[in-house]
Design a protein around this motif. Structure first.
Motif, PDB file in Angstrom:
ATOM      1  N   GLU A 207       0.859  -1.182   0.000  1.00 43.26           N
ATOM      2  CA  GLU A 207       0.000   0.000   0.000  1.00 43.26           C
ATOM      3  C   GLU A 207       0.896   1.234   0.000  1.00 43.26           C
ATOM      4  O   GLU A 207       1.933   1.251   0.677  1.00 43.26           O
ATOM      5  CB  GLU A 207      -0.920   0.024   1.226  1.00 43.26           C
ATOM      6  CG  GLU A 207      -1.937  -1.102   1.285  1.00 43.26           C
ATOM      7  CD  GLU A 207      -3.032  -0.972   0.248  1.00 43.26           C
ATOM      8  OE1 GLU A 207      -3.230   0.156  -0.273  1.00 43.26           O
ATOM      9  OE2 GLU A 207      -3.693  -1.976  -0.047  1.00 43.26           O
ATOM     10  N   MET A 208       0.506   2.269  -0.760  1.00 49.79           N
ATOM     11  CA  MET A 208       1.302   3.498  -0.807  1.00 49.79           C
ATOM     12  C   MET A 208       0.419   4.731  -0.669  1.00 49.79           C
ATOM     13  O   MET A 208      -0.755   4.711  -1.033  1.00 49.79           O
ATOM     14  CB  MET A 208       2.081   3.582  -2.122  1.00 49.79           C
ATOM     15  CG  MET A 208       3.161   2.529  -2.288  1.00 49.79           C
ATOM     16  SD  MET A 208       4.254   2.862  -3.701  1.00 49.79           S
ATOM     17  CE  MET A 208       3.085   2.754  -5.069  1.00 49.79           C
ATOM     18  N   ALA A 209       1.026   5.786  -0.144  1.00 46.17           N
ATOM     19  CA  ALA A 209       0.380   7.100  -0.061  1.00 46.17           C
ATOM     20  C   ALA A 209       1.476   8.140  -0.244  1.00 46.17           C
ATOM     21  O   ALA A 209       2.571   8.002   0.310  1.00 46.17           O
ATOM     22  CB  ALA A 209      -0.317   7.284   1.281  1.00 46.17           C
ATOM     23  N   GLY A 210       1.180   9.169  -1.029  1.00 49.29           N
ATOM     24  CA  GLY A 210       2.187  10.190  -1.286  1.00 49.29           C
ATOM     25  C   GLY A 210       1.664  11.584  -1.000  1.00 49.29           C
ATOM     26  O   GLY A 210       0.452  11.816  -0.983  1.00 49.29           O
ATOM     27  N   ASP A 211       2.586  12.511  -0.755  1.00 47.08           N
ATOM     28  CA  ASP A 211       2.193  13.912  -0.661  1.00 47.08           C
ATOM     29  C   ASP A 211       1.565  14.291  -1.996  1.00 47.08           C
ATOM     30  O   ASP A 211       2.223  14.228  -3.033  1.00 47.08           O
ATOM     31  CB  ASP A 211       3.417  14.797  -0.394  1.00 47.08           C
ATOM     32  CG  ASP A 211       3.971  14.612   1.011  1.00 47.08           C
ATOM     33  OD1 ASP A 211       3.230  14.082   1.860  1.00 47.08           O
ATOM     34  OD2 ASP A 211       5.130  15.009   1.245  1.00 47.08           O
ATOM     35  N   ARG A 212       0.299  14.695  -1.983  1.00 41.30           N
ATOM     36  CA  ARG A 212      -0.418  14.875  -3.244  1.00 41.30           C
ATOM     37  C   ARG A 212       0.095  16.059  -4.051  1.00 41.30           C
ATOM     38  O   ARG A 212       0.235  15.950  -5.283  1.00 41.30           O
ATOM     39  CB  ARG A 212      -1.923  15.005  -2.980  1.00 41.30           C
ATOM     40  CG  ARG A 212      -2.758  15.023  -4.225  1.00 41.30           C
ATOM     41  CD  ARG A 212      -2.588  13.738  -5.025  1.00 41.30           C
ATOM     42  NE  ARG A 212      -3.211  13.802  -6.336  1.00 41.30           N
ATOM     43  CZ  ARG A 212      -2.623  14.275  -7.435  1.00 41.30           C
ATOM     44  NH1 ARG A 212      -1.372  14.724  -7.386  1.00 41.30           N
ATOM     45  NH2 ARG A 212      -3.256  14.284  -8.580  1.00 41.30           N
ATOM     46  N   VAL A 213       0.353  17.204  -3.391  1.00 38.36           N
ATOM     47  CA  VAL A 213       0.897  18.377  -4.092  1.00 38.36           C
ATOM     48  C   VAL A 213       1.987  18.988  -3.230  1.00 38.36           C
ATOM     49  O   VAL A 213       1.786  19.220  -2.030  1.00 38.36           O
ATOM     50  CB  VAL A 213      -0.192  19.421  -4.395  1.00 38.36           C
ATOM     51  CG1 VAL A 213       0.405  20.593  -5.159  1.00 38.36           C
ATOM     52  CG2 VAL A 213      -1.347  18.802  -5.185  1.00 38.36           C
ATOM     53  N   VAL A 214       3.120  19.256  -3.844  1.00 41.51           N
ATOM     54  CA  VAL A 214       4.285  19.825  -3.150  1.00 41.51           C
ATOM     55  C   VAL A 214       4.758  21.061  -3.914  1.00 41.51           C
ATOM     56  O   VAL A 214       4.833  21.035  -5.150  1.00 41.51           O
ATOM     57  CB  VAL A 214       5.435  18.794  -3.070  1.00 41.51           C
ATOM     58  CG1 VAL A 214       6.671  19.418  -2.459  1.00 41.51           C
ATOM     59  CG2 VAL A 214       4.991  17.562  -2.295  1.00 41.51           C
ATOM     60  N   VAL A 215       5.065  22.128  -3.196  1.00 41.22           N
ATOM     61  CA  VAL A 215       5.614  23.334  -3.820  1.00 41.22           C
ATOM     62  C   VAL A 215       7.132  23.184  -3.905  1.00 41.22           C
ATOM     63  O   VAL A 215       7.798  22.917  -2.895  1.00 41.22           O
ATOM     64  CB  VAL A 215       5.250  24.596  -3.024  1.00 41.22           C
ATOM     65  CG1 VAL A 215       5.895  25.833  -3.660  1.00 41.22           C
ATOM     66  CG2 VAL A 215       3.742  24.761  -2.954  1.00 41.22           C
ATOM     67  N   GLN A 216       7.668  23.348  -5.105  1.00 41.82           N
ATOM     68  CA  GLN A 216       9.108  23.216  -5.294  1.00 41.82           C
ATOM     69  C   GLN A 216       9.812  24.476  -4.803  1.00 41.82           C
ATOM     70  O   GLN A 216       9.643  25.563  -5.357  1.00 41.82           O
ATOM     71  CB  GLN A 216       9.429  22.994  -6.775  1.00 41.82           C
ATOM     72  CG  GLN A 216      10.924  22.851  -7.046  1.00 41.82           C
ATOM     73  CD  GLN A 216      11.197  22.494  -8.487  1.00 41.82           C
ATOM     74  OE1 GLN A 216      11.154  21.327  -8.855  1.00 41.82           O
ATOM     75  NE2 GLN A 216      11.471  23.491  -9.309  1.00 41.82           N
ATOM     76  N   GLU A 217      10.585  24.306  -3.746  1.00 43.37           N
ATOM     77  CA  GLU A 217      11.350  25.398  -3.158  1.00 43.37           C
ATOM     78  C   GLU A 217      12.479  24.777  -2.346  1.00 43.37           C
ATOM     79  O   GLU A 217      12.467  23.562  -2.095  1.00 43.37           O
ATOM     80  CB  GLU A 217      10.454  26.268  -2.266  1.00 43.37           C
ATOM     81  CG  GLU A 217       9.751  25.521  -1.159  1.00 43.37           C
ATOM     82  CD  GLU A 217       8.774  26.404  -0.401  1.00 43.37           C
ATOM     83  OE1 GLU A 217       8.844  27.635  -0.555  1.00 43.37           O
ATOM     84  OE2 GLU A 217       7.947  25.858   0.346  1.00 43.37           O
ATOM     85  N   PRO A 218      13.477  25.545  -1.953  1.00 45.58           N
ATOM     86  CA  PRO A 218      14.588  24.984  -1.186  1.00 45.58           C
ATOM     87  C   PRO A 218      14.103  24.226   0.046  1.00 45.58           C
ATOM     88  O   PRO A 218      13.281  24.730   0.815  1.00 45.58           O
ATOM     89  CB  PRO A 218      15.413  26.213  -0.804  1.00 45.58           C
ATOM     90  CG  PRO A 218      15.140  27.197  -1.904  1.00 45.58           C
ATOM     91  CD  PRO A 218      13.700  26.985  -2.255  1.00 45.58           C
ATOM     92  N   GLY A 219      14.594  23.009   0.209  1.00 48.11           N
ATOM     93  CA  GLY A 219      14.222  22.199   1.360  1.00 48.11           C
ATOM     94  C   GLY A 219      12.924  21.437   1.211  1.00 48.11           C
ATOM     95  O   GLY A 219      12.517  20.704   2.132  1.00 48.11           O
TER      96      GLY A 219
END
Length: 320
Positions: A207-219
């Protein structure tokens, strides 16, 4: 997935692989969605054959075909069940690719079309030509084909050395769990349940779950979390009863013709009667499995188990 079969005999895959093409494509069109059907011989004689053909059909609307081509996005995943090793490569090898002018999906005609390909798995994926069993899947971005099982072995009447077979079996039965990979980090990679981890599957699987939306920025991190219940091969176990299970991730990008591949060696939290259970969490960005703002579709393979697609979107701050 679907239950469409190619209806070919083993010999047909070498002699007449397109024998049932019309019937297969009609079946795919009847699904009224983008769908892939594959087939391969159930048994391949190592003495009589030198190749392993895989027949791939796709049926979809012209708009879908023009927007997403097998040439750029099609991937084959063949899992060696004896070693739990996944071979991954393009449906159409680069040296065989014929680049065509990009078509505008907005200008596609109404109706349905198809594309097909006969791949050669031994050469294209570099499969070891020895007795083994593979489970094969074709991925096309977020789409997955049916799965086929192929056995490579000696033909009836071929010489069998009992001592060699006994030695191989003894060597495979020895516990020799591999090192954990990637090494644990803070906060990831992690090999225990963390916030957002899926529950352990009740049946064998992942079973998997991922961060659905991520803002690309440092860190920034794009965390993929997983939980599994999987058979542990003898080679994945240690003498103390623990186990480190192999899981291969295939990450398909929505826009770029890119597939990232990562081999995880995940320590089990518990092993009972040869079945390992545990968790994992990795940062897709830190592991080099992403390449900028777009959506990624993550698939996981281990033995006969497959999970996905799990979508993870990355957006740039300028898009906000």
């Amino acid at each position: 997935m679907h239950d469409i079969e190619l209806g070919l005999s083993d010999d047909d895959y070498w002699n007449d692989p397109n024998k049932t093409q019309d019937a297969v494509i009609d079946g795919l069109w009847a699904l009224n969605r983008d769908a892939i059907a594959i087939g391969a011989p159930a048994f391949v004689s190592l003495q009589a054959r030198e190749t392993l053909p895989l027949v791939v059909y796709r049926g979809a609307s012209y708009r879908e075909l023009w927007a997403l081509g097998m040439l750029d996005h099609g991937q084959i995943v063949a899992v060696d069940l004896e070693h739990n090793h996944a071979y991954v490569g393009p449906v159409i090898a680069e040296e065989e690719a014929v680049r065509k002018k990009k078509l505008n999906p907005a200008e596609a005609p109404a109706g349905q079309g198809s594309e097909s390909r006969t791949a050669e798995l031994r050469g294209d994926l570099g499969l070891a030509w020895q007795p083994s069993t593979y489970v094969v899947t074709v991925l096309l971005r977020e789409h997955a084909s049916n799965r086929v099982r192929v056995e490579l072995g000696k033909q009836a009447g071929a010489y069998h050395d009992e001592e060699v077979a006994k030695f191989i079996a003894e060597q495979r039965a020895q516990p020799k769990a591999p090192a954990v990979m990637p090494a644990p980090g803070n906060p990831v990679p992690s090999y225990g349940p963390i916030e957002g981890s899926p529950a352990l599957p009740e049946a064998l699987g992942i079973e998997m779950a991922g961060d659905r939306v991520v803002v690309q920025e440092p860190g920034a991190r794009a965390i993929l979390r997983g939980a599994f219940r999987l058979p542990a091969l003898p080679a994945e176990r240690s003498a103390d009863g623990s186990a480190v299970v192999g899981i291969t991730l295939v990450v398909n990008a929505s826009d770029n013709p890119q597939s990232g591949v990562a081999r995880l060696q995940v320590p089990a939290q518990e092993v009972r009667e040869g079945i390992a259970t545990g968790f994992f969490a990795i940062d897709l960005i830190a592991e080099g499995l992403t390449s900028g703002p777009q959506t990624y579709f993550v698939f996981a393979f281990s033995g006969e188990a497959m999970a996905g697609p799990t979508p993870v979107g990355i957006v740039d701050k300028s898009m906000l």
